[in-house]
Scaffold this active site. Structure first.
Site, mmCIF file in Angstrom:
data_model
loop_
_atom_site.group_PDB
_atom_site.id
_atom_site.type_symbol
_atom_site.label_atom_id
_atom_site.label_comp_id
_atom_site.label_asym_id
_atom_site.label_seq_id
_atom_site.Cartn_x
_atom_site.Cartn_y
_atom_site.Cartn_z
ATOM 1 N N CYS A 43 0.853 -1.188 0.000
ATOM 2 C CA CYS A 43 0.000 0.000 0.000
ATOM 3 C C CYS A 43 0.884 1.232 0.000
ATOM 4 O O CYS A 43 1.851 1.304 0.762
ATOM 5 C CB CYS A 43 -0.895 -0.001 1.236
ATOM 6 S SG CYS A 43 -2.028 1.400 1.304
ATOM 7 N N HIS A 61 -9.097 -3.882 -1.976
ATOM 8 C CA HIS A 61 -8.125 -3.039 -1.261
ATOM 9 C C HIS A 61 -8.564 -1.567 -1.308
ATOM 10 O O HIS A 61 -8.541 -0.876 -0.288
ATOM 11 C CB HIS A 61 -6.747 -3.242 -1.911
ATOM 12 C CG HIS A 61 -5.632 -2.417 -1.354
ATOM 13 N ND1 HIS A 61 -4.542 -2.967 -0.702
ATOM 14 C CD2 HIS A 61 -5.405 -1.079 -1.363
ATOM 15 C CE1 HIS A 61 -3.710 -1.997 -0.338
ATOM 16 N NE2 HIS A 61 -4.210 -0.832 -0.736
ATOM 17 N N HIS A 76 -10.165 1.170 1.527
ATOM 18 C CA HIS A 76 -9.647 2.528 1.803
ATOM 19 C C HIS A 76 -10.784 3.542 1.968
ATOM 20 O O HIS A 76 -10.739 4.376 2.867
ATOM 21 C CB HIS A 76 -8.764 3.017 0.649
ATOM 22 C CG HIS A 76 -7.313 2.685 0.791
ATOM 23 N ND1 HIS A 76 -6.553 3.043 1.885
ATOM 24 C CD2 HIS A 76 -6.452 2.058 -0.059
ATOM 25 C CE1 HIS A 76 -5.302 2.631 1.710
ATOM 26 N NE2 HIS A 76 -5.211 2.018 0.531
HETATM 27 O O1 GNR Z 1 0.295 -0.217 -5.852
HETATM 28 C C1 GNR Z 1 -0.349 -1.030 -5.167
HETATM 29 N N1 GNR Z 1 -0.123 -2.358 -5.317
HETATM 30 C C2 GNR Z 1 -0.924 -3.329 -4.750
HETATM 31 C C3 GNR Z 1 -0.443 -4.632 -4.736
HETATM 32 C C4 GNR Z 1 -1.206 -5.649 -4.198
HETATM 33 C C5 GNR Z 1 -2.441 -5.373 -3.690
HETATM 34 C C6 GNR Z 1 -2.935 -4.085 -3.685
HETATM 35 C C7 GNR Z 1 -2.188 -3.074 -4.208
HETATM 36 S S1 GNR Z 1 -2.808 -1.459 -4.234
HETATM 37 C C8 GNR Z 1 -1.315 -0.549 -4.161
HETATM 38 C C9 GNR Z 1 -1.578 0.942 -4.252
HETATM 39 C C10 GNR Z 1 -2.413 1.379 -3.079
HETATM 40 O O2 GNR Z 1 -1.975 1.544 -1.971
HETATM 41 N N2 GNR Z 1 -3.682 1.536 -3.302
HETATM 42 O O3 GNR Z 1 -4.496 1.902 -2.294
HETATM 43 NI NI NI Z 2 -3.540 1.141 -0.478
#
Ligand code: GNR
Ligand code: NI
Length: 186
Positions: A94, A136, A140
């Protein structure tokens, strides 16, 4: 348009529940442009508006590989309306928890409804990386982070490390990109 600063834990704003978007106006379009610029610069494959401090239910994503043409995707007010009983594990990272990666188990497939830039309702069924990334990002906008899905022991370790780092730089304002450090000594 601009690359904006990404909020890092333990920034409390990352725990806010973002508000639904009611209209796509000039300001929202500008926000989305900044989100893409920030996401590509990071680089990341997804970004929720709250990660740049805007508590609106907007997500940008681009899952194209480096050698492929860009595939920018925007999800407004996204919502998981179905998820599979079958789970899948993926190593997640993240941008708000830099350089920390951990395996997360989530539903393997999801159905997500959202609005496009014309506020037209859309629905997609996703699996693989798209399913992981959508879950994901939807987390957020509900104030949830991927570390909430790992063991408390690991989460506490991560939080401790980032709290310590935040304390160290407390009151230290980062230089803007066009500013030059002139005379730091020692
Ligand atoms: O760039 C990101 N890569 C990622 C890799 C595996 C699972 C989720 C992500 S999202 C992340 C960018 C991010 O923080 N999005 O909120
Ligand atoms: Ni993230």
């Amino acid at each position: 348009m601009a690359v904006r600063d990404i909020l890092i834990i333990p920034d409390k704003r990352l725990r806010l529940k973002s508000a639904a978007v009611q209209a796509v106006d000039k300001r929202l379009r500008a926000l989305i442009e900044d989100m893409f610029e920030t996401m590509y610069a990071a680089p990341g494959i997804g970004l929720a508006a709250i990660q740049i401090g805007v508590a609106k239910r907007v997500v940008t994503m681009d899952l194209a590989k480096k050698d492929e043409p860009k595939q920018p995707q925007v999800f407004i007010n996204p919502e998981v309306v179905w998820s599979s009983d079958e789970k899948a594990t993926y190593e997640e990272g993240c941008l708000s928890i830099p350089e920390y990666y951990e395996e997360v188990e989530r539903p393997k497939a999801v159905k997500v409804t959202f609005l496009d830039l014309d506020l037209k309702p859309q629905e997609i069924e996703a699996s693989g990386l798209l399913a992981t990334c959508l879950q994901h990002e939807i987390d957020h906008i509900n104030g949830v982070l991927f570390i909430d899905h790992i063991s408390k022991l690991k989460r506490d370790m991560v939080m401790k490390k980032f709290k310590k780092a935040a304390k160290k730089t407390e009151g230290v304002k980062p230089l803007a990109e066009d500013e030059e450090p002139s005379h730091y000594i020692g």
